[in-house]
Design a protein around this motif. Structure first.
Motif, PDB file in Angstrom:
ATOM      1  N   ARG A  64       0.810  -1.210   0.000  1.00 41.61           N
ATOM      2  CA  ARG A  64       0.000   0.000   0.000  1.00 41.61           C
ATOM      3  C   ARG A  64       0.847   1.265   0.000  1.00 41.61           C
ATOM      4  O   ARG A  64       0.555   2.213  -0.716  1.00 41.61           O
ATOM      5  CB  ARG A  64      -0.949   0.021   1.210  1.00 41.61           C
ATOM      6  N   GLU A  68       0.546   4.209  -2.703  1.00 38.26           N
ATOM      7  CA  GLU A  68       0.165   5.582  -2.368  1.00 38.26           C
ATOM      8  C   GLU A  68       1.156   6.578  -2.973  1.00 38.26           C
ATOM      9  O   GLU A  68       0.763   7.617  -3.516  1.00 38.26           O
ATOM     10  CB  GLU A  68       0.114   5.757  -0.847  1.00 38.26           C
ATOM     11  N   TYR A 209      -7.605   8.636   5.983  1.00 37.02           N
ATOM     12  CA  TYR A 209      -6.306   8.151   5.523  1.00 37.02           C
ATOM     13  C   TYR A 209      -5.676   7.212   6.544  1.00 37.02           C
ATOM     14  O   TYR A 209      -4.464   7.068   6.604  1.00 37.02           O
ATOM     15  CB  TYR A 209      -5.385   9.337   5.229  1.00 37.02           C
ATOM     16  N   ARG A 219       0.714   7.453   3.445  1.00 38.85           N
ATOM     17  CA  ARG A 219      -0.665   7.890   3.666  1.00 38.85           C
ATOM     18  C   ARG A 219      -0.703   9.370   4.025  1.00 38.85           C
ATOM     19  O   ARG A 219      -1.585  10.121   3.579  1.00 38.85           O
ATOM     20  CB  ARG A 219      -1.307   7.056   4.773  1.00 38.85           C
ATOM     21  N   ARG A 222      -0.334  11.356   0.883  1.00 41.85           N
ATOM     22  CA  ARG A 222      -1.600  11.469   0.165  1.00 41.85           C
ATOM     23  C   ARG A 222      -2.469  12.552   0.782  1.00 41.85           C
ATOM     24  O   ARG A 222      -3.082  13.371   0.080  1.00 41.85           O
ATOM     25  CB  ARG A 222      -2.346  10.132   0.193  1.00 41.85           C
TER      26      ARG A 222
END
Length: 261
Positions: A64, A68, A209, A219, A222
């Motif tokens: 992940r 991201e 998030y 995260r 982002r």
């Protein structure tokens, strides 16, 4: 708020434990990890050069956090770069050989070797960039992208890896850097660069998030781009915006346990 005028943005993230590797992947064992750190780096470099590049760097790392970072890069129309414990700084589109090495916990970690030699991750980074050339350093990345804003999303283990490299950056270069990491990672940023480390903390988990500790920096990246449009802000405004966003989360009643990566 005042805008940061840049021609482009680069995203810098870390390599991951999860990789798409082939049977010929170079590992600690296959590179023979005995002796001094410089001799280890020399043998590692020799082993890496024997393996033909298999695919682009951005197609080897999975998880992940890496996804991201790729998404933010696409959103900004920028370029992706990876801090690799085995290769130095590489571009996302660079073809690289198959390897398995990390400074984080897990299989093929450098931690046991460094502990045995009484060395730190920053010592390995120095030996690695000496072996592969200074073009694989963070400073060279900034020098080669002089018109960019560089967004670094890294866990503490990778901040520790490049700490001396970050310490070598000039004030002018640091003005173009934003470091996104955990509380733990921020404490590892060299003092003269700490003002460009954004104050993200566990309150991010009270937002949309939320996730795991291992993907916290990406995260937060982002959030910084999607919610705050942070790439358009000066460093002072960026820090203030992150703090204000966290204050709103706190007011909403979130109570977290902290992020240590």
């Amino acid at each position: 708020m005042p805008a940061v005028m840049t021609c482009k943005v680069i995203v810098v993230t870390n390599c991951t434990n999860r990789k798409r590797v082939g049977e010929d992947a170079v590992t600690l064992a296959s590179a023979d990890m005995g002796g001094s750190l410089s001799s280890v780096a020399a043998r590692w470099g020799k082993a890496i050069r024997k393996v033909r590049p298999s695919r682009q760097a951005q197609d080897i790392y999975v998880g992940r956090g890496f996804s991201e970072a790729r998404q933010v890069t696409a959103t900004l129309g920028g370029t992706l770069h990876i801090i690799s414990a085995g290769l130095g700084v590489v571009g996302g589109a660079d073809p690289i050989p198959s390897y398995d090495l990390t400074v984080a916990d897990g299989a093929n970690s450098l931690k046991p070797l460094l502990a045995k030699l009484g060395k730190g991750p920053n010592d390995w980074w120095k030996a690695l960039t000496t072996e592969f050339g200074q073009q694989r350093s963070v400073r060279a990345l900034l020098e080669n992208n002089a018109d960019t804003l560089a967004l670094f999303a890294l866990p503490g283990s990778y901040i520790a890896l490049i700490a001396d490299d970050l310490a070598s950056l000039t004030p002018q270069q640091l003005n173009r850097v934003r470091i996104i990491t955990s509380d733990h990672g921020r404490a590892l940023v060299p003092e003269h660069a700490r003002h460009v480390a954004l104050p993200y903390d566990e309150r991010l988990e009270g937002s949309s998030y939320a996730g795991t500790r291992t993907d916290f920096p990406q995260r937060a990246l982002r959030h910084f781009i999607d919610v705050l449009s942070g790439h358009r802000l000066s460093i002072d405004d960026a820090r203030a915006s992150v703090s204000e966003a966290h204050a709103r989360t706190k007011e909403a009643g979130y109570s977290g346990q902290g992020t240590q990566n």
